[in-house]
Design a protein around this motif. Structure first.
Motif, short mmCIF file in Angstrom:
data_model
loop_
_atom_site.label_atom_id
_atom_site.label_comp_id
_atom_site.label_asym_id
_atom_site.label_seq_id
_atom_site.Cartn_x
_atom_site.Cartn_y
_atom_site.Cartn_z
N ARG A 113 0.87 -1.17 0.00
CA ARG A 113 0.00 0.00 0.00
C ARG A 113 0.91 1.23 0.00
NH1 ARG A 113 -2.48 3.98 0.49
NH2 ARG A 113 -4.35 4.44 1.68
N ALA A 114 0.77 2.07 -0.99
CA ALA A 114 1.70 3.18 -1.19
C ALA A 114 0.95 4.50 -1.32
CB ALA A 114 2.55 2.94 -2.44
N GLU A 115 1.61 5.57 -0.91
CA GLU A 115 1.12 6.93 -1.12
C GLU A 115 2.32 7.79 -1.46
OE1 GLU A 115 -1.23 8.53 2.08
OE2 GLU A 115 -2.41 6.69 2.27
N TYR A 116 2.21 8.55 -2.51
CA TYR A 116 3.29 9.47 -2.85
C TYR A 116 2.76 10.56 -3.76
CZ TYR A 116 3.56 5.98 -6.66
OH TYR A 116 3.27 5.10 -7.67
N THR A 117 3.53 11.61 -3.88
CA THR A 117 3.19 12.71 -4.78
C THR A 117 3.95 12.49 -6.08
OG1 THR A 117 2.80 14.19 -2.93
CG2 THR A 117 3.22 15.21 -5.08
N THR A 118 3.21 12.51 -7.18
CA THR A 118 3.84 12.30 -8.48
C THR A 118 4.76 13.48 -8.81
OG1 THR A 118 1.94 13.30 -9.60
CG2 THR A 118 1.93 10.90 -9.34
N THR A 119 5.71 13.25 -9.71
CA THR A 119 6.73 14.24 -10.00
C THR A 119 7.19 14.08 -11.45
OG1 THR A 119 8.88 15.10 -9.25
CG2 THR A 119 8.57 12.74 -9.13
N GLU A 120 8.14 14.90 -11.87
CA GLU A 120 8.68 14.81 -13.23
C GLU A 120 9.42 13.49 -13.42
OE1 GLU A 120 8.39 17.20 -15.50
OE2 GLU A 120 7.80 18.97 -14.36
N ALA A 121 9.42 13.00 -14.64
CA ALA A 121 10.05 11.70 -14.94
C ALA A 121 11.53 11.68 -14.55
CB ALA A 121 9.89 11.36 -16.42
N GLU A 122 12.23 12.81 -14.68
CA GLU A 122 13.66 12.78 -14.37
C GLU A 122 13.94 12.51 -12.90
OE1 GLU A 122 12.72 17.16 -15.51
OE2 GLU A 122 12.21 15.14 -16.23
N ASN A 123 12.92 12.65 -12.04
CA ASN A 123 13.09 12.34 -10.62
C ASN A 123 12.76 10.89 -10.29
OD1 ASN A 123 13.61 15.09 -10.18
ND2 ASN A 123 11.43 15.54 -9.95
N ARG A 124 12.34 10.13 -11.29
CA ARG A 124 11.89 8.76 -11.05
C ARG A 124 12.87 7.78 -11.68
NH1 ARG A 124 9.55 7.56 -7.19
NH2 ARG A 124 8.39 5.87 -8.14
N PHE A 125 12.60 6.48 -11.58
CA PHE A 125 13.53 5.47 -12.06
C PHE A 125 12.78 4.33 -12.73
CE2 PHE A 125 12.39 4.72 -7.66
CZ PHE A 125 11.98 3.40 -7.68
N TRP A 126 13.48 3.65 -13.62
CA TRP A 126 12.94 2.46 -14.30
C TRP A 126 13.18 1.22 -13.44
CZ3 TRP A 126 9.99 2.40 -18.49
CH2 TRP A 126 10.04 3.47 -19.38
N GLU A 127 12.25 0.31 -13.50
CA GLU A 127 12.43 -0.97 -12.81
C GLU A 127 11.69 -2.08 -13.55
OE1 GLU A 127 10.49 -1.20 -8.98
OE2 GLU A 127 8.91 0.16 -9.62
N ALA A 128 12.12 -3.30 -13.28
CA ALA A 128 11.39 -4.49 -13.69
C ALA A 128 11.64 -5.55 -12.61
CB ALA A 128 11.83 -4.97 -15.06
N HIS A 129 10.90 -6.64 -12.69
CA HIS A 129 10.98 -7.69 -11.67
C HIS A 129 11.06 -9.05 -12.35
CE1 HIS A 129 9.72 -4.36 -9.19
NE2 HIS A 129 8.63 -4.24 -9.92
N ARG A 130 11.65 -10.01 -11.67
CA ARG A 130 11.77 -11.37 -12.22
C ARG A 130 10.89 -12.38 -11.51
NH1 ARG A 130 18.39 -11.54 -13.08
NH2 ARG A 130 18.39 -10.11 -14.86
N GLU A 131 10.73 -12.20 -10.19
CA GLU A 131 10.03 -13.21 -9.38
C GLU A 131 8.51 -12.96 -9.33
OE1 GLU A 131 11.67 -15.78 -7.74
OE2 GLU A 131 13.41 -15.07 -8.87
#
Length: 153
Positions: free
Chosen positions: A54-72
């Motif tokens: 369960r998450a809460e956050y304020t959205t922001t510009e893409a340059e402040n964020r990161f790419w991810e992926a998962h395997r499991e």
């Protein structure tokens, strides 16, 4: 074949009967519980096989964020309130960093292929070949309340 990203709304579930049983369980759980009442953090449904953050956050510009992926795990992002942009691309189009096994986290670098705007009730299912950048603002920053169901593959 390999399933890829699925974007939909929890109110149109009849169209998603093809999704795996464990994903259907996420939607059933969301219908039967008021997920806004849950505290931030991790909540088990079926141990480590099926749980949600369960998450809460304020959205922001893409340059402040990161790419991810998962395997499991595959991710089912479900918006409870607010609006969030998620940028997506297949991991084959992105440069992969070093996989962090204990966090099931594969860092990625590169450009987006597309963006999805998620509003309350919308969900986005990300499979292991789907790189995703969450928490991007759609127009202006806004507070997003969401759950990310983690479905063990």
């Amino acid at each position: 074949g390999v399933m890829e990203m699925v974007f939909g709304n929890i109110n149109n579930l009849a169209e998603y009967a093809f999704l795996p049983e464990n994903v259907q369980k996420c939607f059933a759980y969301a219908r039967e519980h008021d997920l806004l009442e849950y505290g931030k953090g991790s909540h088990e449904i079926e141990g480590k096989e099926l749980y949600f953050n369960r998450a809460e956050y304020t959205t922001t510009e893409a340059e402040n964020r990161f790419w991810e992926a998962h395997r499991e795990y595959l991710d089912v992002h479900l918006i409870l309130s607010g609006t969030e942009r998620v940028d997506v691309n297949f991991i084959g189009n992105l440069a992969a960093g070093r996989y962090v096994e204990q966090e099931d986290f594969l860092p990625l670098e590169g450009e987006k292929n597309a963006s999805v705007i998620l509003q309350p009730g919308d969900f986005l299912i990300c499979y292991p070949s789907d790189g995703h950048m969450t928490g991007v603002q759609a127009d202006a920053p806004n507070l997003v309340k969401k759950v990310i169901f983690k479905v063990k593959i």
